[in-house]
Scaffold this active site. Sequence first.
Site, PDB file in Angstrom:
ATOM      1  N   LEU A   1       0.862  -1.201   0.000  1.00 28.98           N
ATOM      2  CA  LEU A   1       0.000   0.000   0.000  1.00 28.98           C
ATOM      3  C   LEU A   1       0.882   1.229   0.000  1.00 28.98           C
ATOM      4  O   LEU A   1       1.766   1.328   0.850  1.00 28.98           O
ATOM      5  CB  LEU A   1      -0.794   0.077   1.304  1.00 28.98           C
ATOM      6  N   HIS A   2       0.656   2.136  -0.912  1.00 28.49           N
ATOM      7  CA  HIS A   2       1.407   3.391  -0.829  1.00 28.49           C
ATOM      8  C   HIS A   2       0.709   4.569  -1.508  1.00 28.49           C
ATOM      9  O   HIS A   2       1.186   5.692  -1.434  1.00 28.49           O
ATOM     10  CB  HIS A   2       2.805   3.240  -1.432  1.00 28.49           C
TER      11      HIS A   2
END
Length: 375
Positions: A206-207
């Site tokens: 996740l980013h």
Amino acid sequence: MLKVINVVGARPNFMKVAPLVEAAGRRAGEFAAVVVHTGQHYDARMSADFFRDLGLPAPDVHLGVGSGSHAQQTAAVMQRFEPVVLEQKPDWVVVVGDVNSTLACALVCSKLGVPVAHVEAGLRSRDRSMPEEVNRLLTDQLSELLLTPSADADRNLISEGIPAERIRLVGNVMIDSLVKHLALSESSDARERFGVAGADYAVVTLHRPSNVDDPRVLRRVLSALARLSRRLPVVFPIHPRTRKSLADFGLDKDEALSGDFRLVEPLGYLDFLRLYSGARLVLTDSGGLQEETTALGIPCLTLRENTERPVTVELGTNRVVGTDEERIVSEAEAALRGAGGAGRPRVPPLWDGRAADRILDALLDRTRELRAGGF
Ligand code: UD1
């Protein structure tokens, strides 16, 4: 002989440029490759480890730009890249993907009259709140040669008025890196290190700002992942941006989010390939990982509202599920049951490990056309 500057800036660029530099090395009579690293990503785990794993030679020029706001980062790349182009006098500048470095370098070249080739052209999420979507749209407008990974990208470009003679469907060069390194990655002990060798496990990344900069969204995604982790271990190599958000929002100390999460540092190319290639399920907001899981036939849930890579949904293993907690949990359960697939997933055409040579052929071909046209 064509002199080509290859620009890299951020983590997702390295696995796209490595095959190009290698192919240019094999075809040294036709190409001289120069590698310019803007320094957008600078931590060893986000940059140097990838050069090592991918066999990418050290950059010829390093611009050392680092982090900053979008404007600061884009402007710093432009200021530092312009003198490099003036000094090197390349025949082409090749930019890849959709990061700030991609757009910054394309804009410099368009003003200097140096032709740009954009690898991974034509992808569209139609979501302009994503910085990458703006970078994609503008880079494609500025490029002389648009090298696309799939036919949907060609259609997008044509519908935006880009002349057909500038567009070449070459396939997915990131899959060249995957094909080359899959067997090599067996030497990595990543599965053993995280205690999941021989087990069922999920991998998460996740980013995206839309997921990790908003505490409410990040909390509900983590809550879904915590529930999933009570069924199987979830290995989560954590991006610097996401690590910072977890600490800023106090989510790293939140008991309600506990489960069998194995939070680990960002991994190098070979370790990460070893890890996700053995996963039962991948959950991500990355673009590249949607493609890599499709190439390997691993179920993938994309935690976003849209994708610029629809071919991974139409042919491959990807499902775009958004960020609603209940939806993520139910889609993950369905994927673990093996439900929901419409027939056997397929690898899209030209995702075959040979895109780099097609890209170099397209550069030669377009150069001939431009020279014949008196440009
Ligand atoms: C960038 C790209 C994104 C890509 C992602 C892959 C843009 C607009 N976004 O997002 O498309 O999917 O890279 O990782 O170009 N940081 C470090 N060390 C580093 C790099 C970053 O600590 O080596 C931290 C910094 O605090 C920085 C933050 O991460 O401010 C974000 O980095 P940045 O390059 O601005 O964007 P990404 O979120 O990584």
